[in-house]
Design a protein around this motif. Structure first.
Motif, PDB file in Angstrom:
ATOM      1  N   ASN A 242      -9.950   3.189  11.549  1.00 11.46           N
ATOM      2  CA  ASN A 242      -8.733   3.875  11.963  1.00 11.46           C
ATOM      3  C   ASN A 242      -7.782   2.879  12.600  1.00 11.46           C
ATOM      4  O   ASN A 242      -8.184   1.756  12.947  1.00 11.46           O
ATOM      5  N   PRO A 243      -6.502   3.278  12.781  1.00 14.42           N
ATOM      6  CA  PRO A 243      -5.551   2.368  13.451  1.00 14.42           C
ATOM      7  C   PRO A 243      -6.027   1.915  14.832  1.00 14.42           C
ATOM      8  O   PRO A 243      -5.644   0.838  15.302  1.00 14.42           O
ATOM      9  N   THR A 244      -6.872   2.724  15.466  1.00 13.48           N
ATOM     10  CA  THR A 244      -7.382   2.368  16.796  1.00 13.48           C
ATOM     11  C   THR A 244      -8.549   1.390  16.724  1.00 13.48           C
ATOM     12  O   THR A 244      -9.029   0.909  17.753  1.00 13.48           O
ATOM     13  N   GLY A 245      -9.016   1.117  15.487  1.00 12.87           N
ATOM     14  CA  GLY A 245     -10.122   0.189  15.327  1.00 12.87           C
ATOM     15  C   GLY A 245     -11.474   0.860  15.210  1.00 12.87           C
ATOM     16  O   GLY A 245     -12.490   0.195  14.964  1.00 12.87           O
ATOM     17  N   GLU A 246     -11.495   2.179  15.362  1.00 14.10           N
ATOM     18  CA  GLU A 246     -12.754   2.908  15.232  1.00 14.10           C
ATOM     19  C   GLU A 246     -13.124   3.050  13.764  1.00 14.10           C
ATOM     20  O   GLU A 246     -12.261   3.277  12.912  1.00 14.10           O
ATOM     21  N   PRO A 247     -14.406   2.914  13.420  1.00 11.41           N
ATOM     22  CA  PRO A 247     -14.813   3.037  12.018  1.00 11.41           C
ATOM     23  C   PRO A 247     -14.649   4.465  11.494  1.00 11.41           C
ATOM     24  O   PRO A 247     -14.891   5.433  12.217  1.00 11.41           O
ATOM     25  N   LYS A 248     -14.200   4.572  10.264  1.00 13.06           N
ATOM     26  CA  LYS A 248     -14.104   5.876   9.619  1.00 13.06           C
ATOM     27  C   LYS A 248     -15.469   6.274   9.055  1.00 13.06           C
ATOM     28  O   LYS A 248     -16.321   5.421   8.823  1.00 13.06           O
ATOM     29  N   LYS A 249     -15.627   7.564   8.822  1.00 13.43           N
ATOM     30  CA  LYS A 249     -16.858   8.020   8.190  1.00 13.43           C
ATOM     31  C   LYS A 249     -16.932   7.445   6.780  1.00 13.43           C
ATOM     32  O   LYS A 249     -15.934   7.459   6.049  1.00 13.43           O
ATOM     33  N   PRO A 250     -18.087   6.943   6.356  1.00 12.81           N
ATOM     34  CA  PRO A 250     -18.218   6.447   4.980  1.00 12.81           C
ATOM     35  C   PRO A 250     -17.838   7.542   3.979  1.00 12.81           C
ATOM     36  O   PRO A 250     -18.137   8.715   4.190  1.00 12.81           O
ATOM     37  N   HIS A 251     -17.194   7.138   2.917  1.00 17.04           N
ATOM     38  CA  HIS A 251     -16.715   8.121   1.942  1.00 17.04           C
ATOM     39  C   HIS A 251     -16.459   7.452   0.597  1.00 17.04           C
ATOM     40  O   HIS A 251     -16.363   6.225   0.502  1.00 17.04           O
ATOM     41  N   TYR A 252     -16.354   8.284  -0.432  1.00 14.37           N
ATOM     42  CA  TYR A 252     -15.984   7.839  -1.776  1.00 14.37           C
ATOM     43  C   TYR A 252     -14.636   8.461  -2.131  1.00 14.37           C
ATOM     44  O   TYR A 252     -14.383   9.639  -1.841  1.00 14.37           O
ATOM     45  N   HIS A 253     -13.782   7.686  -2.787  1.00 17.32           N
ATOM     46  CA  HIS A 253     -12.559   8.217  -3.378  1.00 17.32           C
ATOM     47  C   HIS A 253     -12.826   8.472  -4.865  1.00 17.32           C
ATOM     48  O   HIS A 253     -13.427   7.634  -5.543  1.00 17.32           O
TER      49      HIS A 253
END
Length: 200
Positions: A44-55
């Protein structure tokens, strides 16, 4: 649900909620589908990792409704609500962050394809995108006072303007005619100016 129709659609799947037999489900739809590498290093912009995901990208031979895609594809895969794509190309490139060097660069070899997904079709520019780039090149020619086609190609190549270069070489006649006309106009204006000075 608002009636939205389109041929190509995008959605996201989270590993913890996708069915174990997701490949079988996708295959049974018969729809061409491309799945990105697992995005497990996005932040995220705050540096926190996003949940793993597939597009994912799925496309139809003819336009279909958002409701149909949701019920027959997304709901079966526990995916997000689908989003209509105006062009597959941008999303296809986003699968590996090709145009986002500030983001983690995923490996193109980790994509998955189902039911004969047409990679070439997803990679091609649309007519609208091509026309937009032609306008960009036209502006580029004027801003940089380019008069020769070879000079145009050299500048685009040397500056790694790949999309503009590809469109320029695919439209040789157009840009040669444009540059010929530009040179003729300049020559005509110089001749008029010379004649005016002689009269003065």
């Amino acid at each position: 649900m608002k009636r939205i129709t389109g041929r190509s659609w995008a959605f996201v799947i989270y590993p913890e909620s996708m069915p174990e037999n997701y490949e079988e489900i996708i295959t049974d739809t018969g729809l061409p589908l491309a799945m990105s590498p697992l995005h497990d290093k996005d932040v995220n912009p705050t540096g926190e990792p996003k949940k793993p995901h597939y597009h994912c990208i799925v496309y139809y031979e003819n336009a279909t409704t958002l409701k149909n895609v949701k019920e027959n594809v997304c709901d079966k895969l526990n995916a997000t609500i689908p989003i209509k794509l105006e062009s597959m190309r941008g999303m296809y490139r986003y699968h590996i962050h090709l145009d986002n060097p500030e983001k983690y660069q995923y490996d193109d070899r980790d994509r998955k394809f189902f039911n004969g997904f047409d990679i070439d079709m997803a990679s091609k520019l649309t007519r609208t995108e091509i026309n937009k780039i032609i306008k960009e090149i036209h502006t580029f020619i004027n801003d940089n006072n380019i008069l020769e086609y070879i000079d145009l190609l050299d500048v685009l190549k040397d500056n790694d303007l790949t999309n503009l270069y590809d469109v320029a070489i695919a439209n040789t006649l157009l840009f040669k005619s444009m540059l010929d006309s530009k040179r003729n106009k300049l020559a005509h204006e110089k001749a008029k100016e010379k004649k005016r000075k002689e009269v003065d």
